[in-house]
Design a protein around this motif. Structure first.
Motif, PDB file in Angstrom:
ATOM      1  N   ARG A  35       0.517  -1.034   0.234  1.00  0.00           N
ATOM      2  CA  ARG A  35       0.287   0.057   0.072  1.00  0.00           C
ATOM      3  C   ARG A  35       0.737   1.193   0.010  1.00  0.00           C
ATOM      4  NH1 ARG A  35      -0.258   2.342   4.689  1.00  0.00           N
ATOM      5  NH2 ARG A  35       0.777   1.936   6.535  1.00  0.00           N
ATOM      6  N   ASP A  36      -0.111   2.369  -0.925  1.00  0.00           N
ATOM      7  CA  ASP A  36       0.633   3.220  -0.356  1.00  0.00           C
ATOM      8  C   ASP A  36       0.417   4.659   0.149  1.00  0.00           C
ATOM      9  OD1 ASP A  36       0.723   5.312  -2.677  1.00  0.00           O
ATOM     10  OD2 ASP A  36       0.283   3.219  -3.235  1.00  0.00           O
ATOM     11  N   SER A  37       0.848   5.542   0.151  1.00  0.00           N
ATOM     12  CA  SER A  37       0.209   6.931   0.429  1.00  0.00           C
ATOM     13  C   SER A  37      -0.278   7.715  -0.135  1.00  0.00           C
ATOM     14  CB  SER A  37       0.692   7.833   2.160  1.00  0.00           C
ATOM     15  OG  SER A  37       2.051   7.933   1.885  1.00  0.00           O
ATOM     16  N   THR A  38       0.093   7.437  -1.276  1.00  0.00           N
ATOM     17  CA  THR A  38      -0.401   8.685  -2.880  1.00  0.00           C
ATOM     18  C   THR A  38      -1.295   8.226  -3.043  1.00  0.00           C
ATOM     19  OG1 THR A  38       2.452   9.188  -2.654  1.00  0.00           O
ATOM     20  CG2 THR A  38       1.794   9.366  -4.778  1.00  0.00           C
ATOM     21  N   TYR A  39      -1.176   6.857  -3.891  1.00  0.00           N
ATOM     22  CA  TYR A  39      -2.371   6.555  -5.023  1.00  0.00           C
ATOM     23  C   TYR A  39      -3.557   5.578  -3.904  1.00  0.00           C
ATOM     24  CZ  TYR A  39       0.826   8.512  -8.237  1.00  0.00           C
ATOM     25  OH  TYR A  39       1.175   8.773  -9.267  1.00  0.00           O
ATOM     26  N   VAL A  61       7.134   1.514   2.560  1.00  0.00           N
ATOM     27  CA  VAL A  61       8.857   1.075   2.615  1.00  0.00           C
ATOM     28  C   VAL A  61       8.679   2.972   2.356  1.00  0.00           C
ATOM     29  CG1 VAL A  61       9.078  -1.075   1.681  1.00  0.00           C
ATOM     30  CG2 VAL A  61       9.172   0.949   0.665  1.00  0.00           C
ATOM     31  N   ASP A  62       8.112   3.621   1.909  1.00  0.00           N
ATOM     32  CA  ASP A  62       8.605   5.100   2.238  1.00  0.00           C
ATOM     33  C   ASP A  62       9.058   5.505   3.451  1.00  0.00           C
ATOM     34  OD1 ASP A  62       9.376   5.655  -0.977  1.00  0.00           O
ATOM     35  OD2 ASP A  62       7.471   5.809  -1.358  1.00  0.00           O
ATOM     36  N   GLU A  63       7.933   4.732   4.170  1.00  0.00           N
ATOM     37  CA  GLU A  63       7.888   5.484   6.083  1.00  0.00           C
ATOM     38  C   GLU A  63       8.258   4.309   6.418  1.00  0.00           C
ATOM     39  OE1 GLU A  63       3.341   5.713   5.787  1.00  0.00           O
ATOM     40  OE2 GLU A  63       2.846   6.678   5.039  1.00  0.00           O
ATOM     41  N   GLN A  64       9.733   4.178   6.192  1.00  0.00           N
ATOM     42  CA  GLN A  64       9.763   2.700   6.649  1.00  0.00           C
ATOM     43  C   GLN A  64      11.898   3.025   6.809  1.00  0.00           C
ATOM     44  OE1 GLN A  64       8.448   1.041   8.772  1.00  0.00           O
ATOM     45  NE2 GLN A  64       6.757   1.395   8.293  1.00  0.00           N
ATOM     46  N   PRO A  65      12.084   2.635   8.013  1.00  0.00           N
ATOM     47  CA  PRO A  65      14.108   2.888   7.361  1.00  0.00           C
ATOM     48  C   PRO A  65      14.773   1.523   6.949  1.00  0.00           C
ATOM     49  CG  PRO A  65      13.335   2.337  10.365  1.00  0.00           C
ATOM     50  CD  PRO A  65      12.092   2.804   8.855  1.00  0.00           C
ATOM     51  N   VAL A  66      14.900   1.962   5.836  1.00  0.00           N
ATOM     52  CA  VAL A  66      16.102   0.573   4.941  1.00  0.00           C
ATOM     53  C   VAL A  66      16.028  -0.159   5.591  1.00  0.00           C
ATOM     54  CG1 VAL A  66      18.246  -0.216   4.018  1.00  0.00           C
ATOM     55  CG2 VAL A  66      16.566   2.606   3.453  1.00  0.00           C
ATOM     56  N   ALA A  67      16.345  -0.162   7.000  1.00  0.00           N
ATOM     57  CA  ALA A  67      17.036  -1.103   7.971  1.00  0.00           C
ATOM     58  C   ALA A  67      16.133  -2.337   8.463  1.00  0.00           C
ATOM     59  CB  ALA A  67      17.385  -0.920   9.472  1.00  0.00           C
ATOM     60  N   ALA A  68      14.430  -1.673   8.401  1.00  0.00           N
ATOM     61  CA  ALA A  68      12.698  -2.205   7.948  1.00  0.00           C
ATOM     62  C   ALA A  68      12.894  -3.592   7.331  1.00  0.00           C
ATOM     63  CB  ALA A  68      11.953  -1.322   8.430  1.00  0.00           C
ATOM     64  N   TYR A  69      13.384  -3.635   6.605  1.00  0.00           N
ATOM     65  CA  TYR A  69      12.835  -4.024   4.730  1.00  0.00           C
ATOM     66  C   TYR A  69      14.450  -4.466   4.162  1.00  0.00           C
ATOM     67  CZ  TYR A  69      13.419   0.419   2.574  1.00  0.00           C
ATOM     68  OH  TYR A  69      13.744   1.209   1.698  1.00  0.00           O
ATOM     69  N   ARG A  70      14.929  -4.108   4.757  1.00  0.00           N
ATOM     70  CA  ARG A  70      16.541  -4.554   3.655  1.00  0.00           C
ATOM     71  C   ARG A  70      16.562  -6.386   3.675  1.00  0.00           C
ATOM     72  NH1 ARG A  70      21.089  -1.220   2.033  1.00  0.00           N
ATOM     73  NH2 ARG A  70      21.013  -0.251   3.906  1.00  0.00           N
ATOM     74  N   ALA A  71      16.311  -6.946   4.495  1.00  0.00           N
ATOM     75  CA  ALA A  71      17.125  -8.286   4.385  1.00  0.00           C
ATOM     76  C   ALA A  71      16.120  -8.588   4.407  1.00  0.00           C
ATOM     77  CB  ALA A  71      16.825  -8.589   6.090  1.00  0.00           C
ATOM     78  N   ARG A  72      15.144  -8.343   4.057  1.00  0.00           N
ATOM     79  CA  ARG A  72      13.883  -8.839   2.805  1.00  0.00           C
ATOM     80  C   ARG A  72      14.079  -8.749   2.117  1.00  0.00           C
ATOM     81  NH1 ARG A  72       9.106 -12.841   2.321  1.00  0.00           N
ATOM     82  NH2 ARG A  72       7.796 -11.586   0.953  1.00  0.00           N
ATOM     83  N   LEU A  73      14.001  -7.676   1.966  1.00  0.00           N
ATOM     84  CA  LEU A  73      14.791  -7.198  -0.011  1.00  0.00           C
ATOM     85  C   LEU A  73      15.646  -8.406  -0.415  1.00  0.00           C
ATOM     86  CD1 LEU A  73      14.056  -5.602  -2.582  1.00  0.00           C
ATOM     87  CD2 LEU A  73      15.412  -3.887  -1.105  1.00  0.00           C
ATOM     88  N   GLU A  74      16.948  -8.487  -0.024  1.00  0.00           N
ATOM     89  CA  GLU A  74      17.825  -8.873  -0.748  1.00  0.00           C
ATOM     90  C   GLU A  74      17.606 -10.329  -0.406  1.00  0.00           C
ATOM     91  OE1 GLU A  74      21.023  -7.596   2.123  1.00  0.00           O
ATOM     92  OE2 GLU A  74      20.913  -5.949   1.702  1.00  0.00           O
ATOM     93  N   SER A  75      16.576 -11.360  -0.228  1.00  0.00           N
ATOM     94  CA  SER A  75      16.044 -12.900   0.453  1.00  0.00           C
ATOM     95  C   SER A  75      15.242 -12.635  -0.359  1.00  0.00           C
ATOM     96  CB  SER A  75      15.104 -12.599   2.098  1.00  0.00           C
ATOM     97  OG  SER A  75      14.567 -13.869   1.610  1.00  0.00           O
ATOM     98  N   LEU A  76      14.306 -11.829  -0.827  1.00  0.00           N
ATOM     99  CA  LEU A  76      13.330 -12.043  -2.066  1.00  0.00           C
ATOM    100  C   LEU A  76      14.605 -12.111  -3.793  1.00  0.00           C
ATOM    101  CD1 LEU A  76      10.092  -9.696  -1.018  1.00  0.00           C
ATOM    102  CD2 LEU A  76      10.142 -11.947  -1.136  1.00  0.00           C
TER     103      LEU A  76
END
Length: 395
Positions: A35-39, A61-76
């Motif tokens: 989800r996002d807050s723009t559209y 993710v724009d409302e989160q620090p990179v540390a909150a999702y970096r591991a998940r992004l790299e895993s995917l």
């Protein structure tokens, strides 16, 4: 070749492009946000043949620090078995994190961009940093000629830059607009639309220049009198109350309609019953609403600052450009187009002919050609300076 492509969030526009791309090769789409807050799009269904992974299904993710999702992004990215990764943009923290993964993994990266030199003031320091980041990609897929010129000015070799990034599902808007026209009386009644109107569609934010659009419309209406068309302005955003007050102040409250934000399926009918489309932005990387209007068969009045202007607008053929800061010039263009009874049909046909060269199939072709070009070049060493740069920019 397996290609993984990253977007902030997958809306109907992205899925139209990706559906075509998935027909040409092995493709995984990774969206960062569910989800996002723009559209305020409804969740778009993924078509057959496209694998879809989401990093943060219930957050932006724009409302989160990179540390909150970096591991998940790299895993995917690991899970996607990417041989080439296409990344939307070069500045968002998640895009830089994905680029860093590509460099560590030795996977070629394709930059997808619709930035141009005219988007914002440029400073030597920022352009030098951007040039360094762009140099970490192996190829690029860009929107149009302005964007091609800009990315090559940042060091991307011209033979590794491909066009077709910003397209929409033309058939969705063409067919939906034609259906509305076939039952025009009933559709107008159901939607509460006037007989003749200019259509605009934009987020209610400063760069969309809607206050000047309203001022130009009021001026046009003063000159045209009873023959003046209405104005239908689709969208919503933080400036809504301010724009409503401006409409009242200008004395055009009975002639401007604000239906609000519409879902993708609802849009074609509004295009189909309009007489012309107007887009007045002072800053616009491309302007996908222009694609929509042209696919629906509308003449267009287009700010000369819109990134799509050199590629989609042929002055006098399918519409006119104008200086978005000159309300008098826009009012004159509105009057000119409203009075051009015979010419509007020819302009409408020209719009469809021109936009026919900008389709999801063109995106797919450009994407796979960019991926093939990127694969020819090794990602190279990921030096300490570049590691520190991406780490610092993505915080």
């Amino acid at each position: 070749m397996h290609l993984t492509i990253l977007f902030h969030r997958l809306g109907p526009y992205h899925l139209a492009r990706l559906g075509s791309a998935a027909q040409q090769g092995d493709l995984t789409a990774v969206e960062l946000s569910g989800r996002d807050s723009t559209y305020a799009w409804d969740v778009a269904e993924t078509g057959a043949g496209l694998r879809r992974l989401t990093v943060m299904p219930d957050a932006d993710v724009d409302e989160q620090p990179v540390a909150a999702y970096r591991a998940r992004l790299e895993s995917l990215l690991d899970e996607s078995r990417a041989e080439v990764v296409a990344i939307a943009g070069w500045s968002a923290p998640w895009a830089l994190a994905a680029l860093a993964w590509c460099r560590r993994a030795g996977v070629p990266a394709v930059l997808m961009s619709d930035s141009s030199a005219e988007d914002a003031p440029r400073t030597p320091l920022k352009e030098a940093i951007k040039r360094r980041v762009v140099g970490l990609y192996q190829a690029a897929l860009v929107a149009g000629t302005r964007h091609q010129d800009y990315v090559t000015s940042l060091g991307m070799p011209p033979d590794r830059v491909f066009l077709g990034y910003d397209v929409v599902d033309n058939d969705h808007f063409s067919a939906g607009a034609d259906r509305a026209r076939q039952d025009a009386v009933e559709v107008r009644r159901r939607l509460g639309l006037p007989e003749r109107y200019f259509l605009a569609s934009a987020r209610f934010i400063p760069k969309k220049n809607l206050s000047r659009l309203l001022a130009a419309y009021a001026r046009y209406r003063d000159d045209a009198g009873d023959q003046a068309w209405h104005l239908v302005l689709l969208g919503d955003g933080p400036l809504r109350a301010e724009l409503e007050a401006e409409i009242t102040r200008l004395g055009i409250a009975g002639h401007v309609l604000l239906p609000g934000f519409l879902q993708y399926r609802e849009l074609p009918a509004y295009y189909g019953l309009a007489g012309a489309f107007v887009h007045a932005s002072t800053v616009e990387q491309w302007g996908l609403v222009v694609n929509e209007a042209m696919a629906a068969g509308l003449p267009v009045l287009l700010s000369e600052r819109c990134g799509c202007a050199p590629d989609l607008l042929q002055p006098g053929v399918n519409g006119y450009t104008f200086d978005p800061c000159d309300t008098h010039a826009l009012a004159q263009r509105m009057a000119q187009l409203a009075a051009a009874e015979g010419d509007r049909d020819a302009m409408a046909a020209a719009s469809r002919r021109i936009i026919g060269r900008w389709t999801p199939e063109v995106f797919a072709d450009g994407l796979w050609r960019a991926a093939a070009a990127a694969r020819q070049f090794a990602a190279g060493d990921f030096g300490l300076l570049d590691r520190l740069l991406l780490q610092g920019l993505s915080r």
